[in-house]
Design a protein around this motif. Structure first.
Motif, PDB file in Angstrom:
ATOM      1  N   LEU A 293      33.659  10.253 -26.495  1.00  0.00           N
ATOM      2  CA  LEU A 293      32.060   9.715 -26.487  1.00  0.00           C
ATOM      3  C   LEU A 293      31.390  11.022 -26.746  1.00  0.00           C
ATOM      4  N   PRO A 294      30.295  10.811 -27.514  1.00  0.00           N
ATOM      5  CA  PRO A 294      29.390  12.163 -27.886  1.00  0.00           C
ATOM      6  C   PRO A 294      28.581  12.166 -26.503  1.00  0.00           C
ATOM      7  N   HIS A 295      27.916  13.446 -26.339  1.00  0.00           N
ATOM      8  CA  HIS A 295      27.064  13.771 -25.132  1.00  0.00           C
ATOM      9  C   HIS A 295      25.849  12.536 -25.177  1.00  0.00           C
ATOM     10  N   PRO A 296      25.362  11.912 -23.984  1.00  0.00           N
ATOM     11  CA  PRO A 296      24.420  10.909 -24.177  1.00  0.00           C
ATOM     12  C   PRO A 296      22.990  11.666 -24.538  1.00  0.00           C
ATOM     13  N   ASP A 297      22.838  13.197 -24.283  1.00  0.00           N
ATOM     14  CA  ASP A 297      21.595  13.831 -24.713  1.00  0.00           C
ATOM     15  C   ASP A 297      21.515  13.965 -25.942  1.00  0.00           C
ATOM     16  N   LEU A 298      22.428  13.543 -26.541  1.00  0.00           N
ATOM     17  CA  LEU A 298      22.204  14.169 -28.253  1.00  0.00           C
ATOM     18  C   LEU A 298      21.383  13.177 -29.063  1.00  0.00           C
ATOM     19  N   LEU A 299      20.843  13.473 -30.184  1.00  0.00           N
ATOM     20  CA  LEU A 299      20.022  12.794 -30.887  1.00  0.00           C
ATOM     21  C   LEU A 299      21.045  11.774 -31.601  1.00  0.00           C
ATOM     22  N   PRO A 300      20.248  10.236 -31.825  1.00  0.00           N
ATOM     23  CA  PRO A 300      21.252   9.415 -32.629  1.00  0.00           C
ATOM     24  C   PRO A 300      21.905   9.840 -34.059  1.00  0.00           C
ATOM     25  N   GLU A 302      22.827  12.849 -34.542  1.00  0.00           N
ATOM     26  CA  GLU A 302      23.864  13.978 -34.108  1.00  0.00           C
ATOM     27  C   GLU A 302      25.255  13.213 -33.687  1.00  0.00           C
ATOM     28  N   LYS A 303      24.925  11.925 -32.949  1.00  0.00           N
ATOM     29  CA  LYS A 303      25.920  11.316 -32.444  1.00  0.00           C
ATOM     30  C   LYS A 303      26.801  10.403 -33.383  1.00  0.00           C
ATOM     31  N   GLU A 304      26.075  10.077 -34.521  1.00  0.00           N
ATOM     32  CA  GLU A 304      26.752   9.137 -35.519  1.00  0.00           C
ATOM     33  C   GLU A 304      27.559  10.341 -36.344  1.00  0.00           C
ATOM     34  N   ALA A 305      27.091  11.579 -36.558  1.00  0.00           N
ATOM     35  CA  ALA A 305      27.788  12.583 -37.351  1.00  0.00           C
ATOM     36  C   ALA A 305      29.331  12.804 -36.268  1.00  0.00           C
ATOM     37  N   LEU A 306      29.078  13.027 -35.382  1.00  0.00           N
ATOM     38  CA  LEU A 306      30.237  13.224 -34.337  1.00  0.00           C
ATOM     39  C   LEU A 306      31.249  12.342 -34.543  1.00  0.00           C
ATOM     40  N   LEU A 308      31.993  10.407 -36.838  1.00  0.00           N
ATOM     41  CA  LEU A 308      32.835  10.340 -38.224  1.00  0.00           C
ATOM     42  C   LEU A 308      34.009  11.538 -37.931  1.00  0.00           C
ATOM     43  N   THR A 309      33.777  12.408 -36.980  1.00  0.00           N
ATOM     44  CA  THR A 309      34.709  13.469 -37.077  1.00  0.00           C
ATOM     45  C   THR A 309      36.048  12.881 -36.415  1.00  0.00           C
ATOM     46  N   GLU A 310      37.219  13.648 -36.804  1.00  0.00           N
ATOM     47  CA  GLU A 310      38.636  13.497 -36.314  1.00  0.00           C
ATOM     48  C   GLU A 310      38.650  13.481 -34.732  1.00  0.00           C
ATOM     49  N   GLU A 311      37.999  14.459 -34.245  1.00  0.00           N
ATOM     50  CA  GLU A 311      38.068  14.473 -32.610  1.00  0.00           C
ATOM     51  C   GLU A 311      37.616  13.512 -31.802  1.00  0.00           C
ATOM     52  N   TYR A 312      36.613  12.558 -32.461  1.00  0.00           N
ATOM     53  CA  TYR A 312      35.884  11.443 -32.078  1.00  0.00           C
ATOM     54  C   TYR A 312      36.617  10.122 -32.464  1.00  0.00           C
ATOM     55  N   GLN A 313      37.998  10.117 -33.076  1.00  0.00           N
ATOM     56  CA  GLN A 313      38.580   9.085 -33.381  1.00  0.00           C
ATOM     57  C   GLN A 313      39.433   8.522 -32.185  1.00  0.00           C
ATOM     58  N   GLU A 314      39.794   7.328 -32.411  1.00  0.00           N
ATOM     59  CA  GLU A 314      40.555   6.863 -31.048  1.00  0.00           C
ATOM     60  C   GLU A 314      42.071   7.376 -31.219  1.00  0.00           C
ATOM     61  N   GLN A 315      42.633   7.693 -30.040  1.00  0.00           N
ATOM     62  CA  GLN A 315      43.932   8.273 -30.096  1.00  0.00           C
ATOM     63  C   GLN A 315      44.892   7.331 -28.948  1.00  0.00           C
ATOM     64  N   MET A 316      46.009   7.157 -29.584  1.00  0.00           N
ATOM     65  CA  MET A 316      47.020   6.334 -28.733  1.00  0.00           C
ATOM     66  C   MET A 316      47.977   7.194 -28.118  1.00  0.00           C
ATOM     67  N   SER A 317      48.151   6.717 -26.688  1.00  0.00           N
ATOM     68  CA  SER A 317      49.440   7.415 -26.214  1.00  0.00           C
ATOM     69  C   SER A 317      50.067   6.531 -25.408  1.00  0.00           C
ATOM     70  N   GLU A 318      51.437   6.933 -24.986  1.00  0.00           N
ATOM     71  CA  GLU A 318      52.164   5.843 -24.137  1.00  0.00           C
ATOM     72  C   GLU A 318      52.235   6.601 -22.618  1.00  0.00           C
ATOM     73  N   SER A 319      52.359   5.650 -21.684  1.00  0.00           N
ATOM     74  CA  SER A 319      52.482   6.391 -20.459  1.00  0.00           C
ATOM     75  C   SER A 319      53.206   5.511 -19.642  1.00  0.00           C
ATOM     76  N   THR A 320      54.076   5.980 -18.485  1.00  0.00           N
ATOM     77  CA  THR A 320      54.474   5.063 -17.392  1.00  0.00           C
ATOM     78  C   THR A 320      53.745   5.087 -16.151  1.00  0.00           C
ATOM     79  N   PHE A 321      53.686   3.934 -15.463  1.00  0.00           N
ATOM     80  CA  PHE A 321      53.175   3.953 -14.014  1.00  0.00           C
ATOM     81  C   PHE A 321      53.996   3.235 -13.132  1.00  0.00           C
ATOM     82  N   LEU A 322      53.815   3.601 -11.899  1.00  0.00           N
ATOM     83  CA  LEU A 322      54.529   3.229 -10.780  1.00  0.00           C
ATOM     84  C   LEU A 322      53.542   1.787  -9.903  1.00  0.00           C
ATOM     85  N   PHE A 323      52.273   2.002 -10.311  1.00  0.00           N
ATOM     86  CA  PHE A 323      51.317   1.043  -9.722  1.00  0.00           C
ATOM     87  C   PHE A 323      50.236   0.944 -10.707  1.00  0.00           C
TER      88      PHE A 323
END
Length: 499
Positions: A293-300, A302-306, A308-323
């Motif tokens: 998520l963009p920093h909440p103090d940024l202007l609207p 600036e947030k919109e521009a960020l 659209l960048t790759e860094e702010y796209q959703e990433q998927m990962s696999e993880s194990t858990f014990l609980f």
């Protein structure tokens, strides 16, 4: 300071020639003392004072080496040669029957001959209970009561654990794991882990040994008393956790359980890639979708521009858990007309919604914020829920008293699985087998546990030494903190006793 001669007396090898008893290692007896089978002092043994749950230390020298239990008063002494602590005790107090806590051999002092008598087998069994495969296979098939030496009756596995000072948090977790059959069965049979090799100086394997000993004592059908002290187990916890968890200071059951599961997994040779009994029983897997998520103090703009960048796209990962950690909604402090605080309630399925693949939750780190959502990909044979009751900030710990409403059986988790997993996972319904409860204030409360006895289908509540039976409907009224659920087998679906 003990002199070298005195130390040698105390540490002498019990399998050597010695004062009338000569034993050839592993080959039967030569020149057996005629008194061995006719010791006149056996009737002085006092089984009611024998307690083998504590550290095997000489009460005088505090040494672990060559320790004997006096079977008349129950105290531990080092050595049995002349001038040894056991020898001196025997002469001073006329206590004559001793058991070597390592070799499990009995001796008469000060005459120093080995006692051979089958009537003493119950004592060696209490010191070191052993379980055959047949015995283990039958544990959950009946609810037979056994009578302890002190006359009390008990169900093996449903026995109290001493609270030495402030270790009820650990007791509750140990009792919960004692009632997970595949985990219990693995540790009841020492052969399963005796051959595991650890690097020199690795103390963590002590946890495995002590946990195995505790399981065998909790499930021993021939106990002298209907409760067990976890003293040696907890000494190993203090040592292996570098004093993170203590006997004298209240701890958090979830923190302890997390550390204990990971420590056992590692001590059994488990790694991220290599499984152990811990991962076979409790490990599931999930997908994590994470979006920065963009920093909440940024202007609207600036947030919109960020965004659209790759860094702010959703990433998927696999993880194990014990609980799985289940988050409670913030407790509203409404008051009713009598000015009493209302304790809010929430259905279990509401807080399980965190894992439906759609619910987004914000996670804040020191520098960045993320939105995450979760979906399960594999369910374990036994599923642990940790209900997040405590929030910690810099000043104090706050407890959320919200009651979670849950059914005891038939909790179906299929809707929290990915589509692929729904197609492959045959059994997705779970029944509760253990429920750890936290009562009272955040930092000074107490723990108790509800467990299902598989042989009788009945529920029991245990709080340290106190053990009572409880109605299943009472379990859901408590402030549940940790729960263990068992996946139903195909044959279980229509068979829910005790509910």
């Amino acid at each position: 300071m003990i002199s070298l001669k005195r130390e040698r007396d105390n540490e002498e090898d019990d399998d050597d020639h010695e004062d009338g008893v000569a034993v050839k290692r592993g080959r039967g007896r030569v020149g057996e003392d005629r008194r061995s089978r006719h010791c006149p002092y056996l009737d002085t043994i006092n089984r009611s004072v024998l307690d083998f749950d504590f550290e095997k230390l000489c009460s005088i020298s505090l040494s672990h080496i060559n320790v004997y239990a006096c079977l008349v008063c129950g105290k531990y002494f080092q050595g049995r040669g002349q001038k040894s602590h056991a020898y001196t005790h025997s002469v001073q107090f006329s206590h004559h029957v001793f058991l070597n806590l390592h070799t499990l051999k009995f001796y008469c002092l000060p005459d120093n001959y080995e006692i051979i008598d089958s009537s003493l087998e119950d004592i060696t069994y209490v010191l070191k209970p052993t379980f055959t495969k047949q015995h283990i296979a039958a544990l959950d098939k009946h609810g037979k009561l056994y009578r302890a030496y002190d006359g009390t009756t008990y169900l093996p596995g449903i026995v109290g654990l001493n609270n030495i000072k402030a270790n009820d948090y650990a007791n509750a977790v140990l009792q919960a794991f004692s009632n997970v059959p595949p985990l219990r069965n693995y540790f009841l049979e020492e052969e399963n882990y005796k051959e595991i090799r650890r690097p020199p100086g690795d103390i963590m394997f002590l946890l495995v040994q002590r946990f195995g000993e505790l399981m065998r004592k909790l499930w021993n059908p021939r106990n002298f008393k209907a409760h067990v002290s976890p003293h040696e187990m907890l000494q190993a916890v203090v040592l292996c956790s570098k004093k993170t968890f203590q006997i004298t200071k209240q701890g958090d059951a979830v923190d302890f359980m997390t550390w204990f599961l990971n420590a056992l997994h590692g001590a059994l040779g488990g790694t991220k890639k290599k499984s152990s009994i811990i991962t076979k029983v409790f490990q599931g897997s999930m997908r994590i979708f994470s979006k920065k998520l963009p920093h909440p103090d940024l202007l609207p703009e600036e947030k919109e521009a960020l965004l659209l960048t790759e860094e702010y796209q959703e990433q998927m990962s696999e993880s194990t858990f014990l609980f799985l950690t289940l988050d409670l909604p913030t407790a509203p402090l409404y008051k009713d007309e009598k000015e009493q605080l209302i304790i809010p309630q929430v259905p279990l399925f509401n807080i399980l919604g965190k894992f439906n693949g759609n619910t987004e939750k914000e996670y804040k780190t020191y520098k960045e914020n993320f939105l995450k959502r979760f979906q399960l990909t594999k369910l374990p044979p036994y599923l642990i829920f940790c209900i997040k009751r405590f929030t910690k900030n810099n000043f104090f710990v706050e407890k959320n008293p919200t009651i979670v409403n849950f059914p005891i059986t038939n909790v179906d988790l299929s809707e929290y699985l990915t589509e692929e997993a729904q197609a492959t996972e045959k059994n997705t319904s779970y029944d509760l087998v253990a429920n750890i409860v936290h009562d009272g204030k955040p930092t000074e409360g107490s723990y108790r546990i509800h467990v299902l006895h598989h042989g009788t289908g009945k529920w029991y509540e245990m709080q340290d030494l106190q053990v009572i039976d409880i109605l299943p409907q009472m379990i859901t009224l408590s402030e549940a903190y940790i729960q263990i659920w068992k996946r139903q087998e195909s044959s279980d679906t229509n068979n829910h006793r005790g509910v």
